[in-house]
Every structure is written in structure tokens, then in C-alpha cells.
Scaffold this motif. Structure first.
Motif, PDB file in Angstrom:
ATOM      1  N   TYR A  53      39.992  50.689  34.339  1.00 38.36           N
ATOM      2  CA  TYR A  53      39.265  50.107  35.471  1.00 38.36           C
ATOM      3  C   TYR A  53      39.095  51.128  36.577  1.00 38.36           C
ATOM      4  O   TYR A  53      40.081  51.656  37.104  1.00 38.36           O
ATOM      5  CB  TYR A  53      39.990  48.860  35.997  1.00 38.36           C
ATOM      6  N   THR A  75      34.168  45.508  41.194  1.00 37.38           N
ATOM      7  CA  THR A  75      35.474  44.911  41.534  1.00 37.38           C
ATOM      8  C   THR A  75      35.737  43.749  40.578  1.00 37.38           C
ATOM      9  O   THR A  75      34.804  43.048  40.187  1.00 37.38           O
ATOM     10  CB  THR A  75      35.516  44.361  42.977  1.00 37.38           C
ATOM     11  N   ILE A  76      36.991  43.603  40.243  1.00 36.39           N
ATOM     12  CA  ILE A  76      37.363  42.449  39.399  1.00 36.39           C
ATOM     13  C   ILE A  76      37.740  41.324  40.362  1.00 36.39           C
ATOM     14  O   ILE A  76      38.757  41.400  41.055  1.00 36.39           O
ATOM     15  CB  ILE A  76      38.521  42.792  38.445  1.00 36.39           C
ATOM     16  N   VAL A  77      36.877  40.345  40.443  1.00 32.36           N
ATOM     17  CA  VAL A  77      37.111  39.247  41.403  1.00 32.36           C
ATOM     18  C   VAL A  77      38.268  38.385  40.939  1.00 32.36           C
ATOM     19  O   VAL A  77      39.124  37.998  41.725  1.00 32.36           O
ATOM     20  CB  VAL A  77      35.828  38.399  41.567  1.00 32.36           C
ATOM     21  N   CYS A  78      38.278  38.112  39.654  1.00 34.13           N
ATOM     22  CA  CYS A  78      39.331  37.242  39.136  1.00 34.13           C
ATOM     23  C   CYS A  78      39.600  37.604  37.681  1.00 34.13           C
ATOM     24  O   CYS A  78      38.670  37.928  36.941  1.00 34.13           O
ATOM     25  CB  CYS A  78      38.886  35.789  39.260  1.00 34.13           C
ATOM     26  N   THR A  80      41.945  36.285  34.286  1.00 31.71           N
ATOM     27  CA  THR A  80      42.935  35.398  33.649  1.00 31.71           C
ATOM     28  C   THR A  80      43.060  35.815  32.185  1.00 31.71           C
ATOM     29  O   THR A  80      42.397  36.760  31.747  1.00 31.71           O
ATOM     30  CB  THR A  80      42.515  33.920  33.725  1.00 31.71           C
ATOM     31  N   ASP A  81      43.840  35.087  31.462  1.00 38.29           N
ATOM     32  CA  ASP A  81      44.083  35.414  30.064  1.00 38.29           C
ATOM     33  C   ASP A  81      42.808  35.306  29.218  1.00 38.29           C
ATOM     34  O   ASP A  81      42.611  36.046  28.264  1.00 38.29           O
ATOM     35  CB  ASP A  81      45.158  34.438  29.529  1.00 38.29           C
TER      36      ASP A  81
ATOM     37  N   MET B   1      38.869  27.393  40.611  1.00 36.68           N
ATOM     38  CA  MET B   1      39.221  28.653  41.268  1.00 36.68           C
ATOM     39  C   MET B   1      39.420  28.440  42.767  1.00 36.68           C
ATOM     40  O   MET B   1      40.384  28.918  43.349  1.00 36.68           O
ATOM     41  CB  MET B   1      38.101  29.665  40.999  1.00 36.68           C
ATOM     42  N   TYR B  22      49.174  54.150  34.571  1.00 35.58           N
ATOM     43  CA  TYR B  22      48.291  53.226  33.855  1.00 35.58           C
ATOM     44  C   TYR B  22      48.435  51.810  34.434  1.00 35.58           C
ATOM     45  O   TYR B  22      49.071  50.935  33.834  1.00 35.58           O
ATOM     46  CB  TYR B  22      48.659  53.267  32.365  1.00 35.58           C
ATOM     47  N   GLU B  24      46.353  49.482  34.670  1.00 33.44           N
ATOM     48  CA  GLU B  24      45.647  48.444  33.910  1.00 33.44           C
ATOM     49  C   GLU B  24      46.607  47.677  33.008  1.00 33.44           C
ATOM     50  O   GLU B  24      46.418  46.481  32.754  1.00 33.44           O
ATOM     51  CB  GLU B  24      44.526  49.054  33.053  1.00 33.44           C
ATOM     52  N   LEU B  27      48.076  44.883  34.796  1.00 33.87           N
ATOM     53  CA  LEU B  27      47.110  43.777  34.901  1.00 33.87           C
ATOM     54  C   LEU B  27      47.129  42.935  33.630  1.00 33.87           C
ATOM     55  O   LEU B  27      47.146  41.704  33.674  1.00 33.87           O
ATOM     56  CB  LEU B  27      45.695  44.316  35.098  1.00 33.87           C
ATOM     57  N   ASN B  28      47.123  43.642  32.467  1.00 35.92           N
ATOM     58  CA  ASN B  28      47.143  42.945  31.185  1.00 35.92           C
ATOM     59  C   ASN B  28      48.403  42.113  31.008  1.00 35.92           C
ATOM     60  O   ASN B  28      48.343  40.982  30.515  1.00 35.92           O
ATOM     61  CB  ASN B  28      47.020  43.937  30.034  1.00 35.92           C
ATOM     62  N   THR B  31      48.054  38.925  33.032  1.00 39.56           N
ATOM     63  CA  THR B  31      47.177  37.917  32.421  1.00 39.56           C
ATOM     64  C   THR B  31      47.843  37.264  31.213  1.00 39.56           C
ATOM     65  O   THR B  31      47.714  36.063  31.007  1.00 39.56           O
ATOM     66  CB  THR B  31      45.827  38.530  32.007  1.00 39.56           C
ATOM     67  N   LYS B  32      48.562  38.068  30.457  1.00 42.97           N
ATOM     68  CA  LYS B  32      49.228  37.524  29.272  1.00 42.97           C
ATOM     69  C   LYS B  32      50.335  36.542  29.660  1.00 42.97           C
ATOM     70  O   LYS B  32      50.661  35.622  28.921  1.00 42.97           O
ATOM     71  CB  LYS B  32      49.837  38.649  28.413  1.00 42.97           C
ATOM     72  N   ASN B  34      50.220  34.599  32.270  1.00 43.96           N
ATOM     73  CA  ASN B  34      49.619  33.542  33.108  1.00 43.96           C
ATOM     74  C   ASN B  34      49.905  33.701  34.604  1.00 43.96           C
ATOM     75  O   ASN B  34      50.170  32.739  35.313  1.00 43.96           O
ATOM     76  CB  ASN B  34      50.053  32.155  32.651  1.00 43.96           C
ATOM     77  N   LEU B  36      48.198  34.684  37.961  1.00 40.40           N
ATOM     78  CA  LEU B  36      46.832  34.863  38.455  1.00 40.40           C
ATOM     79  C   LEU B  36      46.774  36.008  39.464  1.00 40.40           C
ATOM     80  O   LEU B  36      47.543  36.050  40.429  1.00 40.40           O
ATOM     81  CB  LEU B  36      46.356  33.567  39.111  1.00 40.40           C
ATOM     82  N   VAL B  37      45.868  36.958  39.187  1.00 42.49           N
ATOM     83  CA  VAL B  37      45.598  38.035  40.159  1.00 42.49           C
ATOM     84  C   VAL B  37      44.112  38.005  40.457  1.00 42.49           C
ATOM     85  O   VAL B  37      43.304  37.683  39.595  1.00 42.49           O
ATOM     86  CB  VAL B  37      46.042  39.431  39.646  1.00 42.49           C
ATOM     87  N   TRP B  38      43.761  38.304  41.674  1.00 41.95           N
ATOM     88  CA  TRP B  38      42.349  38.275  42.030  1.00 41.95           C
ATOM     89  C   TRP B  38      42.020  39.357  43.059  1.00 41.95           C
ATOM     90  O   TRP B  38      42.927  40.007  43.571  1.00 41.95           O
ATOM     91  CB  TRP B  38      41.951  36.881  42.513  1.00 41.95           C
ATOM     92  N   ASP B  39      40.743  39.532  43.299  1.00 45.07           N
ATOM     93  CA  ASP B  39      40.227  40.559  44.227  1.00 45.07           C
ATOM     94  C   ASP B  39      40.827  41.947  43.920  1.00 45.07           C
ATOM     95  O   ASP B  39      41.448  42.592  44.769  1.00 45.07           O
ATOM     96  CB  ASP B  39      40.491  40.159  45.688  1.00 45.07           C
ATOM     97  N   ILE B  40      40.608  42.369  42.672  1.00 41.19           N
ATOM     98  CA  ILE B  40      41.166  43.658  42.236  1.00 41.19           C
ATOM     99  C   ILE B  40      40.197  44.765  42.656  1.00 41.19           C
ATOM    100  O   ILE B  40      38.988  44.659  42.413  1.00 41.19           O
ATOM    101  CB  ILE B  40      41.382  43.664  40.710  1.00 41.19           C
ATOM    102  N   ALA B  41      40.720  45.773  43.297  1.00 43.79           N
ATOM    103  CA  ALA B  41      39.874  46.891  43.745  1.00 43.79           C
ATOM    104  C   ALA B  41      40.595  48.191  43.489  1.00 43.79           C
ATOM    105  O   ALA B  41      41.823  48.278  43.616  1.00 43.79           O
ATOM    106  CB  ALA B  41      39.554  46.739  45.221  1.00 43.79           C
ATOM    107  N   ARG B  42      39.827  49.191  43.120  1.00 43.81           N
ATOM    108  CA  ARG B  42      40.401  50.516  42.862  1.00 43.81           C
ATOM    109  C   ARG B  42      40.586  51.243  44.198  1.00 43.81           C
ATOM    110  O   ARG B  42      39.650  51.307  45.000  1.00 43.81           O
ATOM    111  CB  ARG B  42      39.435  51.305  41.965  1.00 43.81           C
TER     112      ARG B  42
END
Lengths: 97, 396
Positions: A53, A75-78, A80-81, B1, B22, B24, B27-28, B31-32, B34, B36-42
């Protein structure tokens, strides 16, 4: 080898059912499903993982291939799995086999 | 949401910075599991920022060791943080509290009353009766009982068949159903005549039933029978008694004479003003002045009223009062023409009030006499066409 063959058969069965019932194939199988709004938003369901990313590139892993979304200010807004929601100026979506 | 975000806002969430080779992978893992993460920015090379719930952050520490990433909190968000921010701004908080309190209090009162369904019955009469029942502007909604109001109103106003006040908001809508009046039942053995209620010359007649006693062009006096309810026949038919029905239009004349003076008192304002204001809040009157009477003796009064009506809604808050302008008097002589013009207008209006409703004015003439320099005698003659018929019992 055996597993791959089994997968192939399974896919074929699900595909056949979908063809028979005249429904979209993504309902029975877990193939990635894209929802794209203009070149601003993309929502991908049934992805596997985030491989890379950056602001210019988002590389996602799917079941049999990789999906590469390139553009600007991504950007990744959201996340989930099951689904990932990306915003930004999308220039290109590639499938890498 | 949106619901999840709202939930997280109340529970609190964090803006986290992850630094590692790494990120990312982290992040994985989220998600695996459960989370919740949001508004991801580099943020740069090997740096990403994202938002995560407070509970999710606790689990994140475990994954950071696995992925060899460093985590640190950049900022905390949530309802608690907002409250903490405004904790210092006490007056702002107090303002919000007062606003909520005022809104809550205002909601308890009746601000506007609307009547729906009243065509024949006077709305002001309904409003005044409702006021007697307790439903008025400024009344507390909780103290009112719909059934009680309905019963009281139906007793007070027999012309209504049903009434219901909808006490559901600050605006009360009163639904009304009027009674359709039962027609008058005539006794077949009695009869009714049509008589003249004014002197005049018959202009036209519309006879629906009965025997006409006059014809067009006849002069009639007040009380004369115009249409009789007794119908007699020359043939061998017995006399019939009916309820006479007719509209008889006649030319009616009115005359008014009055003496007017050409001298009149002119009141000139000096510019000094004294205002008495009263604040009315939900029926409570608060005086906003000290002295009952102004310092000056000669003045003209002017009523003032200002109503507080936010967004066009009638509220129960208003300022009423009197404005007194100091004046001094001066005698002035008016021209005969202007006196005559005013007099004709005044006398014409007075005659208009004497005339029957729905009458039509045909002509208006006036004559002027000036017995001396200061007096003008004005005579106004008017001619009207009026329906002079009135139904009365034949025995009368």
C-alpha cells in the motif's frame, strides 16, 4: 495436484449452477467483486490480503491473481475481512496472474 | 459503517502511526482478527496511519511484536475528548445547557392554535371558548385534557357536532365538525306572510310560493303585506294556506342632515414622546415602565404591539403598550369644500350602516347650506335597492 483438480471441479459445479439458474456467478463462488464509482472510488469484495500500500499503488491478493490499483492520493477508507474501500484518483486497475 | 463509526465515536478511537518494514502485514492481521481499521493513509516509506477503536488497539500490541512494527498513538478522538475540550469552555457548555433547557421548556407550551373545519362557525368564537376551557396561547400542554376540552366545548357550542384538539406539539390543531342544522318543520295548518320591513317602491319580485299582494312600481310602507300565505280561488277549490316564500326588492331612500363647523382644533406634535411597554410572557404581564402618566398633559395615544415570532410561528411572547405624543392645540379654519367632502363621506358611511346587508347603492347626492361663515349644513340623499321582505306568522 489433487486439491487443484478438486477446486476446478468445484468451480465448475458452482458455475454450472449459476448458469442454470441464470444468476451472477459471484453469489455462489468467492471471486472478487468490484464496485467502481467514476475514477474516484472502488470497493472490492472477496479479496484476500493487502500486499502493498502506497499513495500511488494498492496491490491486493485475490484467490488466483493479484489486483493492482494505481493512481494518485489513494487512501484506504475502510478495510474489513471481506471488503476493502479505496478512494483517490484511480488511473488503472490491473490483474496480475 | 456509519453506525459503527458513531458507536466508535462514543466509545472513543485512536489515530495510530505504524512504523515498520512491512506495515501491510499488520493491516492483514487486523482484518483477519475482525479488528476494524479505517482512514488508512500512507505517511512515508514504511509508515502508515490509521484509525482504530480503543479495544482494537489493545489487540494491536500483540500483532506489532509479530510483525516487528512500532506503534504509537498520534491522537485520541471520541466523545470523551470532545467533552474534555469543552470542559474548559464553561460558558459555552452553559449556553448549550440553557439552549436545551429553553427548547425543552418551550416545547411544553402551546404556541399556536389552528382551527380546521370551521366554515360557518366564527373561528374567534371557538378560540374564545377554547380559552375559557384552558386551551390558549401559553397554556401548559401537560395540564390540558383533550376529552375534557371536547366535552366542555360541545356543551358550550351546540352548533358543533364534534371537536378534537390535537395536543401533540407546540402547535395545536383543533379539528372541528359543524352541525348541519335541521330544516324548520312547518305546521301544515298554519301559514306565513311576507311583509315589508322598510318603506319603498317595489323594483322586482321573485315569488316562490304565496299570493302576491303588490306589483312592481307600487309604493309600500313598513309592515305592508307583500305576499300572502292565503291562496283563494274563484273556482270551487277550498282556500289553501302556504308558507309564503319570496324575495322582494324595493327602492329605499335615506336622508341625513347635519351641521358642521369650518373651525376645527388641530393637534400638533411637539416631538416629546413617552412610551409605556409591557412584556407578556405566556399570559404573565411584566411592566417595563416607572410612571403611570407622562410628564405632559396634552397627548395623543398610539397602541404598540410587537410579537416575537421565530420562523413565522406565533409565540406567546409579546411586547404591548402605549406611545404618547405630546401635542398642543391650534384652531384652524377649513375650507367649505373640504368640510363638505368629509361630511359626505361620514354621512354616507352612517347610512351604509343603516342599510340592510346585501343592499346595493344606486345613487348618492348631497346639498349644502351655509347659514353663517362658520357653519355648513350638509344633507346627503342616497338610494338603495334592498330586499325588504320578511317572513312572519300569518296570525300576527
Amino acid at each position: 495436484m489433487k486439491k487443484r483438480k478438486k477446486d476446478k471441479e468445484k468451480r465448475k459445479v458452482s458455475e454450472k449452477i449459476c448458469d442454470c439458474l441464470e444468476i451472477s456467478s459471484d453469489i455462489l463462488s468467492d471471486i472478487p467483486r468490484f464496485t467502481i464509482n467514476d475514477n474516484r472510488e472502488v470497493q472490492i469484495e472477496n479479496y484476500k490480503s493487502v500486499i502493498e500500500y502506497t499513495q500511488e499503488n494498492v496491490r491486493l491478493g485475490a484467490k488466483k491473481y493479484e489486483i493492482n490499483i494505481s493512481g494518485e492520493e489513494l487512501t484506504i477508507v475502510c478495510i474489513t475481512d471481506e471488503q476493502i474501500y479505496i478512494k483517490g484518483k484511480i488511473a488503472k486497475i490491473d490483474y496480475i496472474f | 459503517m456509519l453506525f459503527t463509526r458513531l458507536f466508535n465515536f462514543f466509545k472513543g478511537f485512536l489515530l495510530v502511526c505504524v512504523t515498520g518494514r512491512y506495515p501491510e502485514r499488520l493491516l492483514n492481521l487486523c482484518t483477519k482478527n475482525n479488528i476494524l481499521v479505517w482512514d488508512i493513509a500512507r505517511g512515508g516509506e514504511n509508515v502508515i496511519y490509521f484509525k482504530i477503536s480503543r479495544r482494537g488497539f489493545c489487540a494491536l500490541r500483540k500483532f506489532s511484536r509479530k510483525t516487528d512494527c512500532k506503534i504509537h498513538i498520534v491522537q485520541k478522538y471520541g466523545a470523551k475528548q470532545v467533552l474534555m475540550k469543552y470542559k474548559k469552555r464553561k460558558w459555552f457548555l452553559l449556553g448549550i445547557l440553557v439552549f436545551v433547557l429553553v427548547m425543552f421548556t418551550c416545547d411544553r407550551f402551546v404556541w399556536k392554535i389552528e382551527i380546521v373545519g370551521a366554515d360557518k362557525v366564527d373561528k374567534n368564537e371557538i378560540l374564545s371558548n377554547l380559552k375559557e376551557c384552558g386551551l390558549k396561547k401559553g397554556a401548559i400542554r401537560g395540564s390540558l385534557d383533550e376529552k375534557e376540552i371536547k366535552n366542555e366545548m360541545l356543551i358550550k357550542m351546540p352548533e358543533l357536532s364534534w371537536i378534537w384538539p390535537n395536543l401533540e406539539g407546540a402547535r395545536v390543531i383543533v379539528e372541528v365538525k359543524e352541525k348541519s342544522l335541521t330544516p324548520e318543520i312547518f305546521n301544515p295548518e298554519s301559514y306565513k306572510n311576507i311583509i315589508a320591513i322598510k318603506d319603498g317602491i317595489i323594483e322586482s319580485m321573485v315569488i316562490k310560493s304565496g299570493n302576491p299582494m303588490v306589483k312592481i312600481g307600487d309604493t309600500v310602507l313598513k309592515g305592508d303585506v307583500l305576499v300572502s300565505g292565503i291562496i283563494e280561488s274563484d273556482r270551487d277549490v277550498p282556500t289553501r294556506y302556504v308558507q309564503a316564500e319570496a324575495d322582494v326588492f324595493a327602492r329605499v331612500w335615506y336622508e341625513k342632515t347635519r351641521a358642521f363647523s369650518t373651525n376645527y382644533v388641530k393637534k400638533i406634535e411637539t416631538g416629546r414622546v413617552y412610551t409605556k411597554r409591557k412584556l407578556n410572557i405566556w399570559g404573565l404581564e411584566i411592566k417595563l415602565y416607572k410612571d403611570e402618566e407622562p410628564e405632559f398633559l396634552n397627548y395623543t395615544k398610539e397602541n404598540i404591539k410587537w410579537e416575537f415570532s421565530p420562523f413565522g410561528l406565533n409565540s406567546a411572547i409579546s411586547i404591548t403598550g402605549e406611545r404618547m405624543h405630546e401635542v398642543y392645540e391650534e384652531w384652524e379654519k377649513q375650507s367649505v369644500e373640504s368640510v363638505v367632502a368629509d361630511a359626505v363621506l361620514l354621512l354616507g358611511e352612517e347610512i351604509e350602516k343603516e342599510a340592510l346587508p346585501d343592499s346595493k347603492r344606486v345613487s348618492l347626492t348631497h346639498s349644502v347650506e351655509t347659514p353663517d361663515e362658520d357653519t355648513v349644513i350638509v344633507t346627503v340623499n342616497t338610494e338603495y335597492i334592498e330586499n325588504i321582505s320578511q317572513k312572519i306568522d300569518g296570525a300576527q
